[in-house]
Design a protein around this motif. Structure first.
Motif, PDB file in Angstrom:
ATOM      1  N   HIS A  74       8.893   6.389  -0.381  1.00  0.00           N
ATOM      2  CA  HIS A  74       9.690   5.311   0.201  1.00  0.00           C
ATOM      3  C   HIS A  74       8.818   4.482   1.129  1.00  0.00           C
ATOM      4  N   VAL A  75       9.258   3.252   1.374  1.00  0.00           N
ATOM      5  CA  VAL A  75       8.557   2.378   2.308  1.00  0.00           C
ATOM      6  C   VAL A  75       8.556   3.034   3.682  1.00  0.00           C
ATOM      7  N   GLY A  76       7.400   3.033   4.335  1.00  0.00           N
ATOM      8  CA  GLY A  76       7.269   3.664   5.647  1.00  0.00           C
ATOM      9  C   GLY A  76       6.684   5.059   5.580  1.00  0.00           C
ATOM     10  N   GLN A  77       6.495   5.570   4.376  1.00  0.00           N
ATOM     11  CA  GLN A  77       5.944   6.908   4.227  1.00  0.00           C
ATOM     12  C   GLN A  77       4.422   6.880   4.345  1.00  0.00           C
ATOM     13  N   ILE A  78       3.862   7.854   5.054  1.00  0.00           N
ATOM     14  CA  ILE A  78       2.424   7.953   5.243  1.00  0.00           C
ATOM     15  C   ILE A  78       1.818   8.810   4.140  1.00  0.00           C
ATOM     16  N   LEU A  79       0.701   8.333   3.577  1.00  0.00           N
ATOM     17  CA  LEU A  79       0.007   9.022   2.509  1.00  0.00           C
ATOM     18  C   LEU A  79      -1.483   9.086   2.815  1.00  0.00           C
ATOM     19  N   HIS A  80      -2.145  10.045   2.183  1.00  0.00           N
ATOM     20  CA  HIS A  80      -3.601  10.121   2.242  1.00  0.00           C
ATOM     21  C   HIS A  80      -4.142   9.765   0.865  1.00  0.00           C
ATOM     22  N   GLY A  81      -5.299   9.100   0.814  1.00  0.00           N
ATOM     23  CA  GLY A  81      -5.901   8.757  -0.461  1.00  0.00           C
ATOM     24  C   GLY A  81      -7.363   8.428  -0.317  1.00  0.00           C
ATOM     25  N   SER A  82      -7.980   8.106  -1.442  1.00  0.00           N
ATOM     26  CA  SER A  82      -9.401   7.761  -1.444  1.00  0.00           C
ATOM     27  C   SER A  82      -9.584   6.331  -1.942  1.00  0.00           C
ATOM     28  N   VAL A  83     -10.553   5.635  -1.368  1.00  0.00           N
ATOM     29  CA  VAL A  83     -10.846   4.259  -1.745  1.00  0.00           C
ATOM     30  C   VAL A  83     -11.526   4.250  -3.114  1.00  0.00           C
ATOM     31  N   GLU A  87     -12.074   8.711   2.412  1.00  0.00           N
ATOM     32  CA  GLU A  87     -10.703   9.195   2.523  1.00  0.00           C
ATOM     33  C   GLU A  87     -10.013   8.435   3.661  1.00  0.00           C
ATOM     34  N   VAL A  88      -8.835   7.898   3.379  1.00  0.00           N
ATOM     35  CA  VAL A  88      -8.119   7.103   4.377  1.00  0.00           C
ATOM     36  C   VAL A  88      -6.658   7.515   4.444  1.00  0.00           C
ATOM     37  N   THR A  89      -6.041   7.181   5.557  1.00  0.00           N
ATOM     38  CA  THR A  89      -4.609   7.404   5.746  1.00  0.00           C
ATOM     39  C   THR A  89      -3.916   6.045   5.740  1.00  0.00           C
ATOM     40  N   VAL A  90      -2.880   5.923   4.943  1.00  0.00           N
ATOM     41  CA  VAL A  90      -2.192   4.641   4.783  1.00  0.00           C
ATOM     42  C   VAL A  90      -0.687   4.854   4.851  1.00  0.00           C
ATOM     43  N   ILE A  91       0.024   3.743   4.989  1.00  0.00           N
ATOM     44  CA  ILE A  91       1.477   3.790   4.975  1.00  0.00           C
ATOM     45  C   ILE A  91       1.984   2.799   3.926  1.00  0.00           C
ATOM     46  N   ILE A  92       3.038   3.149   3.232  1.00  0.00           N
ATOM     47  CA  ILE A  92       3.608   2.277   2.205  1.00  0.00           C
ATOM     48  C   ILE A  92       4.367   1.133   2.875  1.00  0.00           C
ATOM     49  N   THR A  93       4.002  -0.113   2.519  1.00  0.00           N
ATOM     50  CA  THR A  93       4.702  -1.273   3.070  1.00  0.00           C
ATOM     51  C   THR A  93       5.573  -1.979   2.036  1.00  0.00           C
ATOM     52  N   GLU A  94       5.274  -1.773   0.754  1.00  0.00           N
ATOM     53  CA  GLU A  94       6.093  -2.401  -0.298  1.00  0.00           C
ATOM     54  C   GLU A  94       5.906  -1.656  -1.613  1.00  0.00           C
ATOM     55  N   ILE A  95       7.009  -1.520  -2.354  1.00  0.00           N
ATOM     56  CA  ILE A  95       6.988  -0.937  -3.698  1.00  0.00           C
ATOM     57  C   ILE A  95       7.617  -1.953  -4.637  1.00  0.00           C
ATOM     58  N   ASP A  96       6.804  -2.549  -5.495  1.00  0.00           N
ATOM     59  CA  ASP A  96       7.290  -3.565  -6.436  1.00  0.00           C
ATOM     60  C   ASP A  96       7.409  -2.919  -7.815  1.00  0.00           C
ATOM     61  N   LEU A  97       8.614  -2.514  -8.172  1.00  0.00           N
ATOM     62  CA  LEU A  97       8.830  -1.814  -9.431  1.00  0.00           C
ATOM     63  C   LEU A  97       8.578  -2.712 -10.639  1.00  0.00           C
ATOM     64  N   GLN A  98       8.992  -3.966 -10.545  1.00  0.00           N
ATOM     65  CA  GLN A  98       8.860  -4.863 -11.682  1.00  0.00           C
ATOM     66  C   GLN A  98       7.397  -5.140 -12.022  1.00  0.00           C
ATOM     67  N   ARG A  99       6.590  -5.404 -11.017  1.00  0.00           N
ATOM     68  CA  ARG A  99       5.179  -5.697 -11.246  1.00  0.00           C
ATOM     69  C   ARG A  99       4.285  -4.472 -11.112  1.00  0.00           C
ATOM     70  N   ARG A 100       4.914  -3.323 -10.822  1.00  0.00           N
ATOM     71  CA  ARG A 100       4.181  -2.055 -10.701  1.00  0.00           C
ATOM     72  C   ARG A 100       3.070  -2.181  -9.656  1.00  0.00           C
ATOM     73  N   ARG A 101       3.415  -2.652  -8.496  1.00  0.00           N
ATOM     74  CA  ARG A 101       2.437  -2.843  -7.437  1.00  0.00           C
ATOM     75  C   ARG A 101       2.857  -2.092  -6.177  1.00  0.00           C
ATOM     76  N   LEU A 102       1.854  -1.514  -5.538  1.00  0.00           N
ATOM     77  CA  LEU A 102       2.076  -0.743  -4.323  1.00  0.00           C
ATOM     78  C   LEU A 102       1.244  -1.369  -3.209  1.00  0.00           C
ATOM     79  N   ALA A 103       1.907  -1.790  -2.130  1.00  0.00           N
ATOM     80  CA  ALA A 103       1.216  -2.368  -0.985  1.00  0.00           C
ATOM     81  C   ALA A 103       1.111  -1.315   0.108  1.00  0.00           C
ATOM     82  N   LEU A 104      -0.093  -1.189   0.678  1.00  0.00           N
ATOM     83  CA  LEU A 104      -0.355  -0.162   1.677  1.00  0.00           C
ATOM     84  C   LEU A 104      -0.953  -0.793   2.935  1.00  0.00           C
ATOM     85  N   SER A 105      -0.876  -0.058   4.042  1.00  0.00           N
ATOM     86  CA  SER A 105      -1.485  -0.526   5.285  1.00  0.00           C
ATOM     87  C   SER A 105      -2.171   0.638   5.995  1.00  0.00           C
ATOM     88  N   ARG A 106      -3.448   0.472   6.245  1.00  0.00           N
ATOM     89  CA  ARG A 106      -4.195   1.457   7.035  1.00  0.00           C
ATOM     90  C   ARG A 106      -3.947   1.217   8.521  1.00  0.00           C
TER      91      ARG A 106
END
Length: 288
Positions: free
Chosen positions: A195-204, A246-265
């Motif tokens: 969900h938007v606002g959820q914190i995730l870890h990932g790699s660049v 390795e970075v920590t980010v938060i979900i700012t937008e989930i675009d289902l139609q265009r299959r795009r995920l916007a994140l913010s470090r």
């Protein structure tokens, strides 16, 4: 007045032409991009058009003044043109097979050839193609939901695949197929768990001028815009992070139609700093 009458005559003729009709005429001009044909049924202007690829289906080339017989594959009322195909007239079995297919239909076959632009499939119940290795064709975007560099990462020659029929490509005389349509979309599955606002870890995974892409789950990448990379102003993405970091980010937008995920470090850092020590836990679990 003559011009108006000619236009009306042409419009009336075009209304009588249907896809599948076989028309004859005289070649008016041959260029690298197309061949124009003066149709016997309408001698006013050379409104018949044969595409460049279709011209290569026969060993003998078309020349101005030559006679031609071709099947109508499209009627362009706006451009006042009739698109023709010699190959359709010469390969009625192939065209009949392709016309009978319906979007969403499942088709199976062997991978016949892998090219840099897509994959040819020799369909189990399809006729031979006069030019290509197979009647079926899968374009690069339709091979997989996941990102890849080379089609051979997804399929191999001789592999038996089941695809979904998309459309009859009358220009190439082939069945456009989708392999990924037969598989679950990992982005949709991922979007149901987060969900938007959820914190995730990932790699660049990629650094671009507008930001960086971060892999936050298997096959799932999101964009961290340049403005969202750090709490301070960033001039270039590479000044802050590099591929593999390795970075920590938060979900700012989930675009289902265009299959795009916007994140913010930046926002992730600000949120983590505001969390009490006992609430830090493990915020990166997408299923949490």
């Amino acid at each position: 007045m003559g011009a108006v009458e000619d236009e009306q005559s042409l419009a009336a003729f075009l209304r009588t032409v249907n896809v599948g009709d076989v028309l004859t005429g005289t070649v008016a001009e041959v260029t690298r991009s197309q061949t124009t044909v003066l149709l016997d049924a309408f001698a006013g202007d050379p409104i018949g058009i044969i595409g460049p690829l279709d011209c290569s289906w026969r060993s003998e080339s078309l020349e101005a003044g030559g006679r031609v017989s071709a099947e109508v594959i499209a009627v362009d009322l706006r451009e006042r043109q009739v698109w023709l195909s010699r190959s359709a007239a010469e390969n009625p079995q192939l065209w009949a097979y392709l016309r009978a297919l319906r979007p969403g239909q499942r088709l199976s076959g062997l991978v016949a050839a892998i090219e840099r632009f897509g994959v040819f499939v020799d369909l189990d119940d399809g006729p031979d193609h006069p030019v290509f290795p197979g009647v079926g064709f899968i374009s690069m975007p339709e091979l997989s939901w996941r990102r890849f560099e080379d089609p051979s990462e997804v399929v191999s020659v001789g592999e038996h695949v089941t695809c979904e029929f998309l459309v009859f490509d009358t220009y190439n005389g082939e069945a456009r197929l989708s392999l990924r349509a037969t598989q679950p979309d990992p982005f949709q599955q991922f979007a149901r768990r987060v969900h938007v606002g959820q914190i995730l870890h990932g790699s660049v995974t990629k650094v671009v001028p507008i930001g960086v892409f971060v892999r936050v789950a298997d096959g799932i990448e999101g964009l961290v815009h340049l403005s969202e990379l750090a709490v301070t102003t960033v001039e270039a993405s590479g000044d802050v992070v590099q591929i593999g970091d390795e970075v920590t980010v938060i979900i700012t937008e989930i675009d289902l139609q265009r299959r795009r995920l916007a994140l913010s470090r930046r926002q992730a850092a600000e949120k983590i700093w505001d969390l009490p020590p006992t609430a830090s836990g493990n915020p990166s679990d997408p299923a949490g």
